[in-house]
Scaffold this active site. Structure first.
Site, PDB file in Angstrom:
ATOM      1  N   CYS A   2       0.028  -0.149   9.469  1.00  0.00           N
ATOM      2  CA  CYS A   2       0.550   1.113   9.991  1.00  0.00           C
ATOM      3  C   CYS A   2       1.709   1.620   9.141  1.00  0.00           C
ATOM      4  CB  CYS A   2       1.028   0.932  11.427  1.00  0.00           C
ATOM      5  SG  CYS A   2      -0.233   0.302  12.544  1.00  0.00           S
ATOM      6  N   ARG A  27      -2.021   2.566   2.547  1.00  0.00           N
ATOM      7  CA  ARG A  27      -1.886   1.359   3.343  1.00  0.00           C
ATOM      8  C   ARG A  27      -3.078   1.143   4.271  1.00  0.00           C
ATOM      9  NH1 ARG A  27       3.513  -0.545   3.741  1.00  0.00           N
ATOM     10  NH2 ARG A  27       3.102  -1.379   5.804  1.00  0.00           N
ATOM     11  N   TRP A  74      -3.297   1.813  12.311  1.00  0.00           N
ATOM     12  CA  TRP A  74      -4.469   0.970  12.046  1.00  0.00           C
ATOM     13  C   TRP A  74      -4.726   0.222  13.334  1.00  0.00           C
ATOM     14  CZ3 TRP A  74      -6.095  -4.189  11.485  1.00  0.00           C
ATOM     15  CH2 TRP A  74      -7.211  -4.389  10.670  1.00  0.00           C
ATOM     16  N   ASN A 100       4.797  -0.643  14.362  1.00  0.00           N
ATOM     17  CA  ASN A 100       3.876  -1.441  13.550  1.00  0.00           C
ATOM     18  C   ASN A 100       4.023  -2.880  14.002  1.00  0.00           C
ATOM     19  OD1 ASN A 100       2.188  -2.504  11.611  1.00  0.00           O
ATOM     20  ND2 ASN A 100       3.636  -2.298   9.926  1.00  0.00           N
ATOM     21  N   GLY A 101       2.920  -3.551  14.308  1.00  0.00           N
ATOM     22  CA  GLY A 101       2.978  -4.927  14.766  1.00  0.00           C
ATOM     23  C   GLY A 101       2.148  -5.123  16.019  1.00  0.00           C
ATOM     24  N   GLU A 481     -13.431 -13.207  -7.293  1.00  0.00           N
ATOM     25  CA  GLU A 481     -12.618 -11.990  -7.277  1.00  0.00           C
ATOM     26  C   GLU A 481     -13.479 -10.780  -7.607  1.00  0.00           C
ATOM     27  OE1 GLU A 481      -9.498  -9.140  -7.314  1.00  0.00           O
ATOM     28  OE2 GLU A 481      -9.899 -10.999  -6.217  1.00  0.00           O
ATOM     29  N   LYS A 485     -14.128  -7.507  -5.161  1.00  0.00           N
ATOM     30  CA  LYS A 485     -13.873  -6.123  -5.544  1.00  0.00           C
ATOM     31  C   LYS A 485     -15.037  -5.216  -5.175  1.00  0.00           C
ATOM     32  CE  LYS A 485      -9.838  -6.147  -6.760  1.00  0.00           C
ATOM     33  NZ  LYS A 485      -9.751  -7.044  -5.601  1.00  0.00           N
ATOM     34  N   GLU A 488     -15.178  -4.785  -1.389  1.00  0.00           N
ATOM     35  CA  GLU A 488     -14.088  -3.992  -0.828  1.00  0.00           C
ATOM     36  C   GLU A 488     -14.318  -2.497  -0.949  1.00  0.00           C
ATOM     37  OE1 GLU A 488      -9.859  -6.214  -1.254  1.00  0.00           O
ATOM     38  OE2 GLU A 488     -10.846  -5.737  -3.141  1.00  0.00           O
ATOM     39  N   HIS A 504     -27.853 -25.243  -5.089  1.00  0.00           N
ATOM     40  CA  HIS A 504     -27.732 -26.001  -3.854  1.00  0.00           C
ATOM     41  C   HIS A 504     -27.870 -25.080  -2.638  1.00  0.00           C
ATOM     42  CE1 HIS A 504     -26.663 -29.675  -5.956  1.00  0.00           C
ATOM     43  NE2 HIS A 504     -25.794 -28.976  -6.670  1.00  0.00           N
ATOM     44  N   LYS A 603      -3.678  -1.943   2.868  1.00  0.00           N
ATOM     45  CA  LYS A 603      -3.060  -2.497   1.666  1.00  0.00           C
ATOM     46  C   LYS A 603      -2.184  -3.695   1.989  1.00  0.00           C
ATOM     47  CE  LYS A 603      -1.963  -2.618  -2.689  1.00  0.00           C
ATOM     48  NZ  LYS A 603      -2.969  -3.144  -3.636  1.00  0.00           N
TER      49      LYS A 603
END
Length: 608
Positions: A2, A27, A74, A100-101, A481, A485, A488, A504, A603
């Site tokens: 947020c 964010r 958010w 926020n939280g 990574e 990407k 995302e 395997h 973010k």
């Protein structure tokens, strides 16, 4: 997550608050709102969706307001709709609040309020806090906030205003970042420095358990117990230009192409190529403890975790010290063993990642020496570690991390060589690694020049919805990574794994035409990965390879090859990751995805 912005001063608050929200769009959020106080009353406007929708809905009376708060949410409690969006107000409309939280005991507090015949209309934990502050309000907003927070369990960064005190903002922090921007006859509150830079570079970082009372002319900070706290005013090291697009279509593209210069800035003053020396001022005080350390634990989340995996390989290979990488979100919950001589390094771009911060606190509580590798100066992790190193790669606005990953691994290589020289690594060997590291920025520029080639490959496979990324040794973390990407920002299903693990089980996934990305540069396991490529070819998979320049063997086996310059194997990830970043970027653009603000992501993840 947020975004919070608050203003009190002599200017019209509305445009300042809206601009601040836009600076924090990166964010991640799903609704937005603003509250402005005028002539003893507060008007609130909020909406699900983007800030542009909020702007279209704004219908003020044209009168300027000199105090206000705004928010991008958010969702955690309740759907992202207008009722649940922030700001929230109490039943009388006097108290307005952004948060926020997570208030963990909000159900208990809601029950308490209902017994007092105070009823909430939203599903959020935040409205409960607004109502609770109003319940305690007896003419002093700061005291009411303090009283309410003493009953709260959980995390918060809040900004509060009251119509009975039209020139006062109250802010408080516990676990969620909050910054006070200091101006002339005006002051601001924000959860992110990006929201302040257009107005001031002078800031104060609130610490957990602190409250600030802010007016246009002054501010004062105290603890939750009303004990005065003296705070130092600090300078934000970023400039406004650095958080703007500067001619690029997306922040992610800008940040990918900034990586050569970002790495130069990261290494500047730390790497003496001529003499083969390393200077790490942030941890010099603890050199003896680091050299005597029996075990290193690197803890992080997401992309930073992948950088940590690379650091683990480097520490054990080059420095010859025991090292393991832990998901921060799991670390504190599994009762980790912290022996004497354990060093824990927390890695985070923002320095506010709640899981990483919690892991850090767990490690410190159990007696570990705690170090930090973060990008944001003054962030919580940077202030709670015993020592640490800043990345200095510049602000990263795109949600999908790119240049911070480069900086994190670069710092870990410096720490690894620093330790290695004090164990077994010879001066000539260290010198060669440092010379090669100093050449990497120029080599990065060579790799970035293939962006158009990468785009052509992305065009060919833009409709493929299942990908496999495979690598060995140092390039295994690069594979996971790269897979992260493309997940995302392109919303493509992808798995990254060690190439040897494919047979395997995951080899069953390979079908005719499925794109499989191999990081197949020259190294100790080069012949082995050629065998893995053949296994995929035999089953109809299409090979997209990242290979060392001039390699004909890989070219004969692959459908497409991205060549990177040759460099020592431990440093290859600094180059091999770039084609995979570009591939994810171009795929996202071609698929019409929101590159900088991918769905459901934030973010800085500051809630569990």
């Amino acid at each position: 997550m947020c975004g919070i912005i608050g203003y009190v001063g002599y200017r019209d608050a509305q445009p300042i608050l809206i601009e601040g929200l836009k600076r924090m769009e990166y964010r991640g959020y799903d609704s937005a709102g603003i509250a402005l106080m005028q002539n003893g009353s507060t008007q609130i406007c909020k909406t699900p969706g983007r800030i542009s929708a909020l702007e279209n809905k704004l219908d003020w009376n044209g009168q300027p307001s000199h105090i206000g708060i705004a928010h991008t949410r958010w969702a955690t409690h309740g759907a992202p709709n207008e009722i649940n969006a922030h700001p929230h107000a109490d039943s009388t409309g006097r108290i307005s609040l952004v948060h926020n939280g997570i208030i963990e005991n909000h159900d208990t507090l809601r029950t308490f309020l209902e017994r007092k015949e105070i009823h909430c209309i939203s599903e959020t934990d935040t409205e409960v806090l607004a109502q609770l502050i109003a319940y305690f309000y007896k003419g002093d907003l700061e005291k009411a906030v303090r009283a309410a927070l003493n009953d709260v369990q959980g995390t918060y960064g809040i900004a509060v205003m009251c119509t009975d005190e039209p020139g006062v903002l109250v802010a408080a922090r516990m676990g969620s970042p909050l910054i006070l921007g200091v101006g002339k006859n005006e002051n601001l509150i924000a959860s992110d420095a990006a929201a302040l830079l257009a107005h001031t570079s002078q800031v104060i970082y609130l610490s957990d358990g602190e409250i600030a009372r802010v007016t246009p002319e002054e501010f004062r900070t105290t603890t939750l117990d009303a004990i005065p706290v003296t705070k130092d005013v600090e300078e934000i090291e970023w400039t406004l230009e650095e958080i703007e697009l500067g001619g690029y279509e997306h922040f992610m593209a800008k940040e990918i192409f900034e990586q050569p210069e970002a790495l130069r800035n990261c290494l500047r003053g730390r790497l003496d190529e001529q003499h083969g020396a390393i200077t790490l001022g942030g941890i010099t005080k603890y050199t003896r403890e680091l050299v005597r350390a029996r075990r290193f634990i690197l803890t992080a989340c997401g992309t930073a975790y992948h950088a940590g995996l690379l650091g683990e390989y480097f520490f054990e290979d080059v420095a010859r010290v025991p090292c393991e990488t832990e998901y921060a979100s799991e670390f504190r919950y599994r009762n980790p063993i912290i022996d004497d001589g354990t060093v824990v390094i927390a890695i985070s771009q923002s320095g506010e990642t709640i899981d990483t911060l919690a892991a850090l606190r767990e490690a410190k509580m159990k007696g570990a020496l705690a170090l930090g590798i973060v990008n944001v100066v003054g962030s919580t992790i940077s202030r709670e570690t015993d020592a640490g190193i800043y990345l200095h790669v510049g602000p990263e606005i795109g949600v999908a991390s790119t240049k911070a990953f480069i900086g994190q691994f670069a710092i870990l290589t410096l720490v690894g060589i620093f330790l290695g020289r004090r164990h077994h690594l010879s001066q000539p060997a260290a010198h060669e690694l440092l010379k090669a590291l100093a050449r990497i920025p120029d080599q990065m520029s060579e790799v970035l020049a293939m962006s158009d080639q990468v785009r052509l490959v992305a065009e060919r496979y833009q409709h493929a919805n299942n990908w496999l990324y495979l690598g060995r040794g140092y390039n295994y973390p690069v594979a996971i990574e790269g897979a992260l990407k493309i997940k995302e920002i392109s919303y493509v299903h992808a798995e990254g794994m060690p190439a040897a693990e494919m047979k395997h089980g995951p080899i069953a996934l390979i079908t005719e035409g499925m794109p499989v990305v191999f990081i197949a540069t020259h190294g100790n396991q080069y012949e082995k990965i050629l065998g893995n490529i053949n296994e995929v070819r035999a089953r109809g998979g299409h090979i997209i390879a990242v290979a060392t320049a001039g390699d004909r063997k890989v070219a004969d086996l692959a459908d497409q090859v991205f060549y990177v310059p040759d460099c020592p194997e431990p440093l290859q990830p600094l180059l091999t990751i770039i084609p995979l970043q570009l591939l994810a970027y171009h795929m996202a653009v071609l698929r019409g995805c929101n590159v900088d603000k991918p769905r459901n992501l934030a973010k800085s993840v500051t809630v569990e």
